[in-house]
Design a protein around this motif. Structure first.
Motif, PDB file in Angstrom:
ATOM      1  N   SER A  56      16.964  17.978 -10.112  1.00  0.00           N
ATOM      2  CA  SER A  56      18.230  17.860 -10.938  1.00  0.00           C
ATOM      3  C   SER A  56      18.619  16.571 -10.861  1.00  0.00           C
ATOM      4  CB  SER A  56      19.070  18.832 -10.323  1.00  0.00           C
ATOM      5  OG  SER A  56      19.362  18.115  -9.418  1.00  0.00           O
ATOM      6  N   HIS A  57      18.120  15.393 -10.398  1.00  0.00           N
ATOM      7  CA  HIS A  57      18.759  14.067 -10.459  1.00  0.00           C
ATOM      8  C   HIS A  57      17.369  13.251 -10.428  1.00  0.00           C
ATOM      9  CE1 HIS A  57      22.300  15.977  -9.006  1.00  0.00           C
ATOM     10  NE2 HIS A  57      22.142  15.953  -7.735  1.00  0.00           N
ATOM     11  N   ALA A  58      17.615  11.844 -10.553  1.00  0.00           N
ATOM     12  CA  ALA A  58      16.566  10.916 -10.740  1.00  0.00           C
ATOM     13  C   ALA A  58      16.389  10.332  -9.235  1.00  0.00           C
ATOM     14  CB  ALA A  58      17.151   9.654 -11.399  1.00  0.00           C
ATOM     15  N   ILE A  59      15.394  11.240  -8.566  1.00  0.00           N
ATOM     16  CA  ILE A  59      15.079  11.090  -7.152  1.00  0.00           C
ATOM     17  C   ILE A  59      13.555   9.854  -7.315  1.00  0.00           C
ATOM     18  CG2 ILE A  59      14.015  12.071  -5.207  1.00  0.00           C
ATOM     19  CD1 ILE A  59      16.636  13.047  -5.897  1.00  0.00           C
ATOM     20  N   GLN A  60      14.111   9.008  -6.429  1.00  0.00           N
ATOM     21  CA  GLN A  60      12.934   7.737  -6.395  1.00  0.00           C
ATOM     22  C   GLN A  60      12.106   7.689  -5.335  1.00  0.00           C
ATOM     23  OE1 GLN A  60      15.801   4.520  -6.463  1.00  0.00           O
ATOM     24  NE2 GLN A  60      15.948   4.420  -8.747  1.00  0.00           N
ATOM     25  N   GLU A  61      12.823   8.455  -3.996  1.00  0.00           N
ATOM     26  CA  GLU A  61      11.836   8.448  -2.890  1.00  0.00           C
ATOM     27  C   GLU A  61      12.067  10.071  -2.226  1.00  0.00           C
ATOM     28  OE1 GLU A  61      12.376   5.351  -0.066  1.00  0.00           O
ATOM     29  OE2 GLU A  61      12.937   3.945  -1.757  1.00  0.00           O
ATOM     30  N   LEU A  62      10.954  10.632  -1.978  1.00  0.00           N
ATOM     31  CA  LEU A  62      10.675  12.137  -1.627  1.00  0.00           C
ATOM     32  C   LEU A  62       9.723  12.025  -0.727  1.00  0.00           C
ATOM     33  CD1 LEU A  62      11.903  14.754  -2.132  1.00  0.00           C
ATOM     34  CD2 LEU A  62      10.047  15.315  -3.784  1.00  0.00           C
ATOM     35  N   ARG A  63      10.397  12.526   0.779  1.00  0.00           N
ATOM     36  CA  ARG A  63       9.420  12.613   1.663  1.00  0.00           C
ATOM     37  C   ARG A  63       9.530  14.184   2.253  1.00  0.00           C
ATOM     38  NH1 ARG A  63      12.091   7.735   1.792  1.00  0.00           N
ATOM     39  NH2 ARG A  63      10.811   6.047   2.319  1.00  0.00           N
ATOM     40  N   LEU A  64       8.080  14.603   2.110  1.00  0.00           N
ATOM     41  CA  LEU A  64       7.849  16.215   2.463  1.00  0.00           C
ATOM     42  C   LEU A  64       6.927  16.158   3.470  1.00  0.00           C
ATOM     43  CD1 LEU A  64       8.109  17.474  -1.174  1.00  0.00           C
ATOM     44  CD2 LEU A  64      10.028  17.423   0.213  1.00  0.00           C
ATOM     45  N   ARG A  65       6.747  15.490   4.473  1.00  0.00           N
ATOM     46  CA  ARG A  65       5.574  15.513   5.483  1.00  0.00           C
ATOM     47  C   ARG A  65       5.786  16.881   6.441  1.00  0.00           C
ATOM     48  NH1 ARG A  65       2.217  11.993   8.304  1.00  0.00           N
ATOM     49  NH2 ARG A  65       2.627  10.215   6.788  1.00  0.00           N
ATOM     50  N   SER A  66       4.872  17.290   6.679  1.00  0.00           N
ATOM     51  CA  SER A  66       4.649  18.211   7.663  1.00  0.00           C
ATOM     52  C   SER A  66       5.386  19.568   7.284  1.00  0.00           C
ATOM     53  CB  SER A  66       4.832  17.631   8.989  1.00  0.00           C
ATOM     54  OG  SER A  66       3.955  16.654   9.372  1.00  0.00           O
ATOM     55  N   LEU A  67       5.403  20.096   6.094  1.00  0.00           N
ATOM     56  CA  LEU A  67       5.954  21.294   5.670  1.00  0.00           C
ATOM     57  C   LEU A  67       4.854  22.393   5.637  1.00  0.00           C
ATOM     58  CD1 LEU A  67       8.386  20.141   2.838  1.00  0.00           C
ATOM     59  CD2 LEU A  67       8.787  20.202   5.089  1.00  0.00           C
ATOM     60  N   ARG A  68       3.825  22.186   5.702  1.00  0.00           N
ATOM     61  CA  ARG A  68       2.666  23.152   5.718  1.00  0.00           C
ATOM     62  C   ARG A  68       2.631  23.833   4.366  1.00  0.00           C
ATOM     63  NH1 ARG A  68       1.477  20.466   9.556  1.00  0.00           N
ATOM     64  NH2 ARG A  68       0.656  20.858  11.402  1.00  0.00           N
ATOM     65  N   LEU A  69       2.666  23.239   3.252  1.00  0.00           N
ATOM     66  CA  LEU A  69       2.886  23.622   1.912  1.00  0.00           C
ATOM     67  C   LEU A  69       1.956  24.752   1.482  1.00  0.00           C
ATOM     68  CD1 LEU A  69       3.590  20.290   0.090  1.00  0.00           C
ATOM     69  CD2 LEU A  69       5.201  21.982   0.835  1.00  0.00           C
ATOM     70  N   SER A  70       2.530  26.003   1.237  1.00  0.00           N
ATOM     71  CA  SER A  70       1.665  26.954   0.553  1.00  0.00           C
ATOM     72  C   SER A  70       1.353  26.832  -0.817  1.00  0.00           C
ATOM     73  CB  SER A  70       2.612  28.501   0.736  1.00  0.00           C
ATOM     74  OG  SER A  70       3.461  28.396  -0.124  1.00  0.00           O
ATOM     75  N   SER A  71       0.468  27.692  -1.419  1.00  0.00           N
ATOM     76  CA  SER A  71       0.141  27.359  -2.789  1.00  0.00           C
ATOM     77  C   SER A  71       1.272  27.637  -3.670  1.00  0.00           C
ATOM     78  CB  SER A  71      -0.757  28.542  -3.075  1.00  0.00           C
ATOM     79  OG  SER A  71      -0.473  29.747  -2.948  1.00  0.00           O
ATOM     80  N   GLU A  72       2.190  28.166  -3.272  1.00  0.00           N
ATOM     81  CA  GLU A  72       3.519  28.669  -4.188  1.00  0.00           C
ATOM     82  C   GLU A  72       4.149  27.413  -4.232  1.00  0.00           C
ATOM     83  OE1 GLU A  72       2.198  32.829  -2.826  1.00  0.00           O
ATOM     84  OE2 GLU A  72       2.480  30.736  -1.924  1.00  0.00           O
ATOM     85  N   CYS A  73       4.117  26.624  -3.040  1.00  0.00           N
ATOM     86  CA  CYS A  73       5.142  25.325  -2.897  1.00  0.00           C
ATOM     87  C   CYS A  73       4.532  24.477  -3.506  1.00  0.00           C
ATOM     88  CB  CYS A  73       5.045  24.971  -1.224  1.00  0.00           C
ATOM     89  SG  CYS A  73       6.303  26.148  -0.309  1.00  0.00           S
ATOM     90  N   LEU A  74       3.005  24.190  -3.472  1.00  0.00           N
ATOM     91  CA  LEU A  74       2.322  23.275  -4.384  1.00  0.00           C
ATOM     92  C   LEU A  74       2.776  23.484  -5.819  1.00  0.00           C
ATOM     93  CD1 LEU A  74      -1.099  23.305  -2.564  1.00  0.00           C
ATOM     94  CD2 LEU A  74       0.588  21.331  -2.344  1.00  0.00           C
ATOM     95  N   HIS A  75       2.743  24.628  -6.428  1.00  0.00           N
ATOM     96  CA  HIS A  75       3.307  24.833  -7.789  1.00  0.00           C
ATOM     97  C   HIS A  75       4.701  24.330  -7.889  1.00  0.00           C
ATOM     98  CE1 HIS A  75       3.509  26.552 -11.567  1.00  0.00           C
ATOM     99  NE2 HIS A  75       4.711  27.255 -11.288  1.00  0.00           N
ATOM    100  N   ALA A  76       5.550  24.415  -7.026  1.00  0.00           N
ATOM    101  CA  ALA A  76       6.758  24.248  -7.181  1.00  0.00           C
ATOM    102  C   ALA A  76       6.837  22.654  -7.021  1.00  0.00           C
ATOM    103  CB  ALA A  76       7.654  24.758  -6.142  1.00  0.00           C
ATOM    104  N   LEU A  77       6.215  22.042  -6.392  1.00  0.00           N
ATOM    105  CA  LEU A  77       6.050  20.732  -6.161  1.00  0.00           C
ATOM    106  C   LEU A  77       5.684  19.805  -7.440  1.00  0.00           C
ATOM    107  CD1 LEU A  77       6.181  17.926  -4.505  1.00  0.00           C
ATOM    108  CD2 LEU A  77       3.706  18.373  -3.702  1.00  0.00           C
TER     109      LEU A  77
END
Length: 237
Positions: free
Chosen positions: A85-106
């Motif tokens: 929703s905003h102009a995000i410049q830096e996004l840190r998502l380390r160690s979330l153990r992303l599922s396939s659904e999360c990867l699509h959302a990413l």
């Protein structure tokens, strides 16, 4: 105070879902907030409605750290609309153990932030070769990328051509971290063409100052001859 607060750093504190609920009322009033650091705060999927509202209400947010939370649940799916929703410049998502659904959302988040994102940390998320390939189209469009952390994932040398092509789309890249701790035991050395193509791509990344990569993925002697003079290369053996 809420009218002037620009940075809120709470990482490494066990705030938990209940704590975020308590902080919600104050944080949504921080209209000038630009940095929200909630790394390793013990958050779970249960807090995503409150966290989403905080992100949406803080319209000036540019730097968000949610790393080392959630631990394998699909929180990122619920957070995707707010993170888009905003102009995000830096996004840190380390160690979330992303599922396939999360990867699509990413991928959807990256599409929304393609004109803004300069720093992306996806380290230690069990991302494999197929996962990186799925993210590739969205990553390519992030042409302002300057720092990309993809270390400590499950990538093999098969991802080297994908990485090479990403560099061609990231003319401003400065730091690239591809430290592979858990590569498959049967991982092979990339062919000479793939290693030379990667070295050539690095040559044209004239702003790059730091590269961390497995020695198996590159020809060290060739890299030494063509890399930009300002570039510091670190190899993992």
């Amino acid at each position: 105070c809420s009218a002037t607060l620009e940075e809120f750093k709470l990482s490494e504190n066990e705030v938990g879902d209940e704590g975020i609920g308590v902080l919600h009322r104050g944080l949504v009033r921080c209209t000038k907030l630009r940095l929200l650091d909630l790394g390793a705060c013990g958050l779970t999927h249960a807090c995503t409605p409150v966290l989403s509202d905080i992100i949406i209400q803080c319209t000036q947010l540019r730097d968000i750290n949610l790393g080392r939370n959630f631990r394998g649940d699909n929180a990122l799916v619920e957070l995707a609309p707010s993170l888009s929703s905003h102009a995000i410049q830096e996004l840190r998502l380390r160690s979330l153990r992303l599922s396939s659904e999360c990867l699509h959302a990413l991928g959807c988040i990256l599409e929304a932030q393609q004109d803004h994102l300069t720093v992306l940390d996806l380290g230690n998320n069990d991302i494999g070769d197929d996962d990186l390939l799925c993210l590739y189209p969205s990553l390519c469009r992030c042409s302002k990328m300057m720092t990309f952390f993809m270390g400590e994932n499950n990538l093999s040398s098969s991802s080297l051509p994908v990485l090479t092509d990403l560099l061609r789309h990231w003319p401003r890249i400065q730091t690239l971290w591809m430290h592979v701790q858990r590569a498959p035991t049967d991982d092979t050395v990339p062919d000479l063409h793939a290693r030379r193509a990667f070295a050539t791509a690095v040559r044209y990344c004239t702003d790059m100052i730091r590269l961390l990569i497995s020695h198996r993925w590159v020809d060290e002697e060739e890299m030494a001859t063509i890399r930009p003079a300002s570039l510091r290369v670190e190899y993992y053996y």
